[in-house]
Design a protein around this motif. Structure first.
Motif, mmCIF file in Angstrom:
data_model
loop_
_atom_site.group_PDB
_atom_site.id
_atom_site.type_symbol
_atom_site.label_atom_id
_atom_site.label_comp_id
_atom_site.label_asym_id
_atom_site.label_seq_id
_atom_site.Cartn_x
_atom_site.Cartn_y
_atom_site.Cartn_z
ATOM 1 N N GLU A 114 0.832 -1.198 0.000
ATOM 2 C CA GLU A 114 0.000 0.000 0.000
ATOM 3 C C GLU A 114 0.866 1.248 0.000
ATOM 4 O O GLU A 114 2.041 1.220 0.417
ATOM 5 C CB GLU A 114 -0.947 -0.005 1.201
ATOM 6 C CG GLU A 114 -0.267 -0.116 2.542
ATOM 7 C CD GLU A 114 -1.255 -0.287 3.681
ATOM 8 O OE1 GLU A 114 -2.462 -0.361 3.398
ATOM 9 O OE2 GLU A 114 -0.813 -0.341 4.843
ATOM 10 N N ILE A 115 0.282 2.330 -0.463
ATOM 11 C CA ILE A 115 0.997 3.602 -0.524
ATOM 12 C C ILE A 115 1.406 4.032 0.886
ATOM 13 O O ILE A 115 0.621 3.951 1.831
ATOM 14 C CB ILE A 115 0.123 4.680 -1.193
ATOM 15 C CG1 ILE A 115 -0.062 4.348 -2.678
ATOM 16 C CG2 ILE A 115 0.745 6.061 -1.035
ATOM 17 C CD1 ILE A 115 -0.956 5.312 -3.418
ATOM 18 N N GLY A 116 2.664 4.475 1.018
ATOM 19 C CA GLY A 116 3.192 4.900 2.317
ATOM 20 C C GLY A 116 3.905 3.789 3.066
ATOM 21 O O GLY A 116 4.563 4.051 4.076
ATOM 22 N N GLN A 117 3.794 2.551 2.579
ATOM 23 C CA GLN A 117 4.413 1.411 3.255
ATOM 24 C C GLN A 117 5.920 1.417 3.027
ATOM 25 O O GLN A 117 6.414 1.665 1.935
ATOM 26 C CB GLN A 117 3.810 0.109 2.710
ATOM 27 C CG GLN A 117 4.376 -1.161 3.309
ATOM 28 C CD GLN A 117 3.696 -2.401 2.727
ATOM 29 O OE1 GLN A 117 2.592 -2.322 2.186
ATOM 30 N NE2 GLN A 117 4.355 -3.522 2.813
ATOM 31 N N GLU A 118 6.676 1.145 4.108
ATOM 32 C CA GLU A 118 8.126 0.994 4.003
ATOM 33 C C GLU A 118 8.425 -0.416 3.508
ATOM 34 O O GLU A 118 7.948 -1.394 4.081
ATOM 35 C CB GLU A 118 8.785 1.222 5.356
ATOM 36 C CG GLU A 118 8.733 2.655 5.858
ATOM 37 C CD GLU A 118 9.722 3.565 5.138
ATOM 38 O OE1 GLU A 118 10.747 3.045 4.665
ATOM 39 O OE2 GLU A 118 9.466 4.780 5.052
ATOM 40 N N CYS A 119 9.215 -0.518 2.445
ATOM 41 C CA CYS A 119 9.456 -1.825 1.832
ATOM 42 C C CYS A 119 10.809 -1.805 1.121
ATOM 43 O O CYS A 119 10.976 -1.100 0.123
ATOM 44 C CB CYS A 119 8.334 -2.125 0.847
ATOM 45 S SG CYS A 119 8.305 -3.805 0.251
ATOM 46 N N GLU A 143 10.096 3.732 0.450
ATOM 47 C CA GLU A 143 8.664 3.949 0.692
ATOM 48 C C GLU A 143 7.887 3.864 -0.621
ATOM 49 O O GLU A 143 8.311 4.411 -1.650
ATOM 50 C CB GLU A 143 8.438 5.320 1.332
ATOM 51 C CG GLU A 143 6.975 5.602 1.661
ATOM 52 C CD GLU A 143 6.787 6.957 2.315
ATOM 53 O OE1 GLU A 143 5.822 7.653 1.944
ATOM 54 O OE2 GLU A 143 7.603 7.314 3.189
ATOM 55 N N ASP A 165 5.479 5.038 -3.129
ATOM 56 C CA ASP A 165 4.992 6.392 -3.390
ATOM 57 C C ASP A 165 3.765 6.396 -4.293
ATOM 58 O O ASP A 165 2.974 7.348 -4.287
ATOM 59 C CB ASP A 165 6.121 7.213 -4.024
ATOM 60 C CG ASP A 165 5.805 8.695 -4.066
ATOM 61 O OD1 ASP A 165 5.338 9.232 -3.050
ATOM 62 O OD2 ASP A 165 6.004 9.306 -5.137
ATOM 63 N N SER A 203 -4.682 2.497 -4.167
ATOM 64 C CA SER A 203 -4.078 2.796 -2.867
ATOM 65 C C SER A 203 -3.391 1.571 -2.274
ATOM 66 O O SER A 203 -2.456 1.700 -1.478
ATOM 67 C CB SER A 203 -5.140 3.311 -1.892
ATOM 68 O OG SER A 203 -6.175 2.338 -1.711
ATOM 69 N N GLU A 204 -3.853 0.359 -2.661
ATOM 70 C CA GLU A 204 -3.240 -0.879 -2.164
ATOM 71 C C GLU A 204 -3.533 -2.025 -3.121
ATOM 72 O O GLU A 204 -4.501 -1.984 -3.896
ATOM 73 C CB GLU A 204 -3.761 -1.224 -0.764
ATOM 74 C CG GLU A 204 -5.248 -1.506 -0.706
ATOM 75 C CD GLU A 204 -5.709 -1.888 0.700
ATOM 76 O OE1 GLU A 204 -5.182 -1.327 1.671
ATOM 77 O OE2 GLU A 204 -6.593 -2.754 0.795
#
Length: 296
Positions: free
Chosen positions: A145-150, A202, A204, A221-222
């Motif tokens: 999902e957007i904003g997820q640290e990966c 992240e 984006d 969004s995900e």
């Protein structure tokens, strides 16, 4: 004017079929005689009126394929899930198609999803196929999902372990590519690939895009990424297989066999699924599960 009856409703008026459907809920062996061809398919289709999930096993691949086609014509493709392998294990190992593998993965997802209703059809050979532990299969799904640290390299390794193939440019389901801060992935159940844009580690942005024109479609969004293979190995499984192959390589005299085992070993060391990995599953996995365990 009375309500029109469907063919399934008509079949359900038969007392024998009513009794057969009632006993299906007991999950015990039931015998229904005197039906053949389309009549048999209609009787099986009628079972979804009262049952959430039905697993039907046929003796041969051809019989299963005919039943799948009949059931799709009656119920629609969203209610019928083929789980098939060739009746000859050797043929399956040598020429198993990606399409057939993706179909089996979708069937396993259906069995694990408590909200879905339908019929899974498998042949006897498919019922003997070694599968991952159902919980391992459940845990293998990736949610992005957007904003997820990966971390990108870690994500790449996860996709490879799920059976996805790294390519220069994605064209087909089960492929992914990584170029700079852009990850393209063609999830096995989707008609269009996803493009994931990173800012550092992240996420984006996430978009669907056209594989041919590369033009963006819908922003998301995900997304969920499901396995591209019905073979899922843990780190412990890989280590177990690596030890076995090291031992076999050391004692092998034949240069041809030694070269082949070293090729498999190289993939195992990198935790990548070799095309012949199914031949070695019995030494990788301690407990072998089958589709019937997923159903239960």
């Amino acid at each position: 004017m009375g309500k029109k009856m469907s063919l399934i409703d008509f079949f359900l008026e038969n007392k024998q079929i009513q009794s057969w459907n009632e006993h299906l809920s007991l999950k015990q062996r039931e015998l229904l005689l005197g039906l053949s061809g389309s009549a048999k398919s209609l009787a099986i289709a009628s079972s979804v009126k009262n049952q959430n999930k039905i697993l039907v096993m046929t003796s041969t691949y051809g019989e299963a394929e005919r039943l799948v086609n009949d059931l799709i014509s009656i119920l629609g493709s969203d209610m019928v899930y083929p789980f098939l392998v060739d009746d000859s294990p050797m043929v399956e190992f040598l020429v198993s198609s990606q399409e057939k593998i993706f179909s089996r993965v979708e069937a396993l997802r259906f069995l694990r999803d408590k909200t879905q209703r339908g019929i899974l059809v498998c042949n006897v050979a498919a019922s003997r196929l070694f599968l991952p532990d159902p919980q391992v299969f459940d845990d293998s799904m990736l949610k992005l999902e957007i904003g997820q640290e990966c971390e990108q390299n870690e994500l790449k390794n996860q996709l490879i372990s799920l059976g996805y193939k790294k390519v220069t440019q994605v064209q087909s389901q089960g492929e992914f590519s990584l170029r700079g801060d852009i990850l393209d992935i063609f999830e096995t159940s989707q008609l269009s690939p996803y493009r994931i844009e990173f800012f550092g580690d992240e996420i984006d942005g996430i978009r669907e895009f056209d594989a041919d024109t590369q033009l963006s479609k819908e922003s998301l969004s995900e997304i969920s990424i499901y396995p591209a293979s019905d073979i899922l190995l843990s780190i412990e499984d890989y280590h177990r297989g690596q030890q076995f192959l090291e031992h076999e390589i050391d004692k092998t005299i034949s240069p041809t066999l030694k070269s082949y085992l070293e090729e498999v070993f190289s993939c195992v060391k990198e935790q990548v699924l070799h095309t012949d990995i199914r031949n070695f599953l019995s030494v990788f996995i301690e407990t072998m599960d089958t589709v019937r365990l997923f159903y239960n």
